[in-house]
Motif scaffolding. Structure first.
Motif, PDB file in Angstrom:
ATOM      1  N   LEU A  20      16.914   7.881 -12.449  1.00  0.00           N
ATOM      2  CA  LEU A  20      15.433   7.765 -12.323  1.00  0.00           C
ATOM      3  C   LEU A  20      14.881   8.005 -13.720  1.00  0.00           C
ATOM      4  CD1 LEU A  20      12.945   7.482 -10.287  1.00  0.00           C
ATOM      5  CD2 LEU A  20      13.341  10.271  -9.999  1.00  0.00           C
ATOM      6  N   ILE A  21      13.892   7.236 -13.867  1.00  0.00           N
ATOM      7  CA  ILE A  21      13.381   7.610 -15.281  1.00  0.00           C
ATOM      8  C   ILE A  21      11.959   8.157 -15.078  1.00  0.00           C
ATOM      9  CG2 ILE A  21      12.224   6.299 -17.295  1.00  0.00           C
ATOM     10  CD1 ILE A  21      13.996   3.764 -16.504  1.00  0.00           C
ATOM     11  N   TYR A  22      11.072   7.607 -14.243  1.00  0.00           N
ATOM     12  CA  TYR A  22       9.685   8.341 -13.798  1.00  0.00           C
ATOM     13  C   TYR A  22       9.345   7.886 -12.653  1.00  0.00           C
ATOM     14  CZ  TYR A  22       7.613  10.223 -18.444  1.00  0.00           C
ATOM     15  OH  TYR A  22       7.315  10.943 -19.284  1.00  0.00           O
ATOM     16  N   PHE A  23       8.464   8.685 -11.752  1.00  0.00           N
ATOM     17  CA  PHE A  23       8.028   8.294 -10.426  1.00  0.00           C
ATOM     18  C   PHE A  23       6.608   8.763 -10.516  1.00  0.00           C
ATOM     19  CE2 PHE A  23       8.459  12.486  -8.366  1.00  0.00           C
ATOM     20  CZ  PHE A  23       9.394  13.066  -9.226  1.00  0.00           C
ATOM     21  N   SER A  24       6.022   8.244  -9.485  1.00  0.00           N
ATOM     22  CA  SER A  24       4.651   8.319  -9.198  1.00  0.00           C
ATOM     23  C   SER A  24       4.097   8.526  -7.678  1.00  0.00           C
ATOM     24  CB  SER A  24       3.755   7.296  -9.713  1.00  0.00           C
ATOM     25  OG  SER A  24       2.306   7.445  -9.500  1.00  0.00           O
ATOM     26  N   TYR A  25       3.457   9.811  -7.410  1.00  0.00           N
ATOM     27  CA  TYR A  25       3.033   9.922  -5.981  1.00  0.00           C
ATOM     28  C   TYR A  25       1.797   9.125  -5.567  1.00  0.00           C
ATOM     29  CZ  TYR A  25       6.896  13.521  -5.720  1.00  0.00           C
ATOM     30  OH  TYR A  25       7.851  14.206  -5.714  1.00  0.00           O
ATOM     31  N   ASP A  26       0.892   8.916  -6.769  1.00  0.00           N
ATOM     32  CA  ASP A  26      -0.324   8.624  -6.436  1.00  0.00           C
ATOM     33  C   ASP A  26      -0.993   7.857  -7.700  1.00  0.00           C
ATOM     34  OD1 ASP A  26      -3.109  10.049  -4.580  1.00  0.00           O
ATOM     35  OD2 ASP A  26      -2.650   8.086  -5.169  1.00  0.00           O
ATOM     36  N   VAL A  27      -2.002   7.393  -7.594  1.00  0.00           N
ATOM     37  CA  VAL A  27      -2.747   6.793  -8.665  1.00  0.00           C
ATOM     38  C   VAL A  27      -3.047   7.795  -9.774  1.00  0.00           C
ATOM     39  CG1 VAL A  27      -4.948   5.627  -9.717  1.00  0.00           C
ATOM     40  CG2 VAL A  27      -3.936   5.003  -7.385  1.00  0.00           C
ATOM     41  N   LYS A  28      -2.705   7.421 -11.151  1.00  0.00           N
ATOM     42  CA  LYS A  28      -3.052   8.349 -12.070  1.00  0.00           C
ATOM     43  C   LYS A  28      -2.064   9.706 -12.092  1.00  0.00           C
ATOM     44  CE  LYS A  28      -7.933   6.858 -13.313  1.00  0.00           C
ATOM     45  NZ  LYS A  28      -7.206   5.943 -14.071  1.00  0.00           N
ATOM     46  N   MET A  29      -1.116   9.694 -11.304  1.00  0.00           N
ATOM     47  CA  MET A  29      -0.023  10.737 -11.307  1.00  0.00           C
ATOM     48  C   MET A  29       1.222  10.120 -11.553  1.00  0.00           C
ATOM     49  SD  MET A  29      -1.256  12.877  -7.807  1.00  0.00           S
ATOM     50  CE  MET A  29       0.131  14.054  -8.147  1.00  0.00           C
ATOM     51  N   LYS A  30       2.016  11.000 -12.569  1.00  0.00           N
ATOM     52  CA  LYS A  30       3.364  10.754 -12.881  1.00  0.00           C
ATOM     53  C   LYS A  30       4.263  11.968 -13.074  1.00  0.00           C
ATOM     54  CE  LYS A  30       1.919  10.767 -17.835  1.00  0.00           C
ATOM     55  NZ  LYS A  30       1.937   9.984 -19.004  1.00  0.00           N
ATOM     56  N   GLU A  31       5.388  11.688 -12.594  1.00  0.00           N
ATOM     57  CA  GLU A  31       6.388  12.804 -12.861  1.00  0.00           C
ATOM     58  C   GLU A  31       7.534  12.401 -13.438  1.00  0.00           C
ATOM     59  OE1 GLU A  31       4.238  15.742 -10.394  1.00  0.00           O
ATOM     60  OE2 GLU A  31       6.262  15.958 -11.668  1.00  0.00           O
ATOM     61  N   ASP A  42       0.818  -1.244   0.020  1.00  0.00           N
ATOM     62  CA  ASP A  42       0.030   0.059   0.001  1.00  0.00           C
ATOM     63  C   ASP A  42       0.959   1.165   0.015  1.00  0.00           C
ATOM     64  OD1 ASP A  42      -2.733   1.562   1.701  1.00  0.00           O
ATOM     65  OD2 ASP A  42      -2.590   1.098  -0.214  1.00  0.00           O
ATOM     66  N   HIS A  43       2.009   1.177  -0.712  1.00  0.00           N
ATOM     67  CA  HIS A  43       2.923   2.452  -0.644  1.00  0.00           C
ATOM     68  C   HIS A  43       2.347   3.293  -1.606  1.00  0.00           C
ATOM     69  CE1 HIS A  43       6.858   0.139   0.797  1.00  0.00           C
ATOM     70  NE2 HIS A  43       5.923   0.451   1.875  1.00  0.00           N
ATOM     71  N   GLU A  44       2.421   4.635  -1.315  1.00  0.00           N
ATOM     72  CA  GLU A  44       1.874   5.800  -2.196  1.00  0.00           C
ATOM     73  C   GLU A  44       2.753   6.032  -3.382  1.00  0.00           C
ATOM     74  OE1 GLU A  44       0.498   6.632   1.848  1.00  0.00           O
ATOM     75  OE2 GLU A  44       2.455   6.489   0.963  1.00  0.00           O
ATOM     76  N   ASN A  45       4.210   6.059  -3.018  1.00  0.00           N
ATOM     77  CA  ASN A  45       5.404   6.468  -3.994  1.00  0.00           C
ATOM     78  C   ASN A  45       5.765   4.916  -4.966  1.00  0.00           C
ATOM     79  OD1 ASN A  45       5.097   8.669  -3.041  1.00  0.00           O
ATOM     80  ND2 ASN A  45       6.837   8.396  -1.742  1.00  0.00           N
ATOM     81  N   MET A  46       6.059   5.335  -6.175  1.00  0.00           N
ATOM     82  CA  MET A  46       6.490   4.184  -6.926  1.00  0.00           C
ATOM     83  C   MET A  46       7.571   4.660  -8.019  1.00  0.00           C
ATOM     84  SD  MET A  46       3.684   1.314  -7.460  1.00  0.00           S
ATOM     85  CE  MET A  46       4.850  -0.057  -7.865  1.00  0.00           C
ATOM     86  N   PHE A  47       8.747   4.288  -8.188  1.00  0.00           N
ATOM     87  CA  PHE A  47       9.837   4.574  -9.303  1.00  0.00           C
ATOM     88  C   PHE A  47      10.204   3.479 -10.270  1.00  0.00           C
ATOM     89  CE2 PHE A  47      10.573   7.943  -6.051  1.00  0.00           C
ATOM     90  CZ  PHE A  47      10.134   7.374  -4.714  1.00  0.00           C
TER      91      PHE A  47
END
Lengths: 110, 114
Positions: B45-56, B28-33
């Protein structure tokens, strides 16, 4: 831009021969400094997080220390099973991402 | 223990193919990389995400895209694979809470593009 430099690139020790690995960093505001161990063909495994200068953490034969410009990973009386690549990473305040160094490959011979 | 599972350990693809790398975490982690690891260059680092449907975007997003439709799953997409995308790809996850940002990594996918 955050930067992490690790030295040496590779280190060969005899079993029982203590030494230290260095991690120098440049960051605008340190949120945390992380040490990871990586075995060949596997993902990095978390070892320590250090948050402020003067902080120290220990785990078995490993001890991590932190100053305002660098961190050291001291290995006391290493064993062959300590052979791995050790990675250092920093996290800037306000960011969730980690910036990694290129690692130190440690080989401990019996 | 946290488990981060990457769908493939080894993958061989041809230039121009569309490639999907899947990653699932069970804590149940919020962040994924998504990172790639290359000799002498370390983890980037290629991309990361703080939440569902969010990407940076990370430091090297060119040639990649990501998808996060569910909290536990983060996919890396190579739209048209090229030989310079041959690398070890590592997925990681973490909590967002301060003091708990340590990353948990999967075992990696070694991708070869021929």
């Amino acid at each position: 831009e955050d930067q992490v430099t690790q030295s040496p690139e590779a280190l060969r020790l005899q079993e029982g021969e203590s030494s230290s690995l260095n991690c120098s960093y440049t960051v605008s505001g340190l949120r945390g400094l992380f040490w990871y161990r990586q075995d060949p063909g596997k993902g990095p495994e978390f070892l320590f997080t250090l948050y402020s200068a003067g902080e120290e953490k220990e785990k078995e034969r490993l001890k991590a220390t932190l100053t305002k410009k660098e961190s050291f990973l001291h290995i006391t009386a290493p064993k062959p099973e300590d052979s791995a690549t050790y990675l250092c990473a920093v996290q800037d305040r306000g960011f969730q991402k980690l910036v990694f160094g290129t690692g130190t490959r440690l080989l401990v011979s019996p | 223990d946290v488990k981060v599972t990457q769908s493939s350990r080894y993958l061989v693809k041809r230039t121009g193919e569309k490639v999907f790398l899947e990653c699932v975490q069970d804590m149940d982690h919020e962040n994924m990389f998504w990172y790639r690891q290359d000799p002498g260059l370390g983890l980037r680092l290629i991309y990361f995400s703080y939440d569902v449907k969010m990407k940076e975007k990370g430091d090297i997003p060119e040639g990649y895209s990501v998808s996060r439709e569910k909290k536990e799953r983060f996919s890396l997409i190579l739209e048209s694979a090229s030989t310079n995308q041959t690398s070890m790809y590592l997925c990681a996850s973490s909590l967002r809470a301060p003091g708990n940002e340590k990353l948990f990594f999967g075992s990696g996918t070694q991708l070869s593009v021929l």
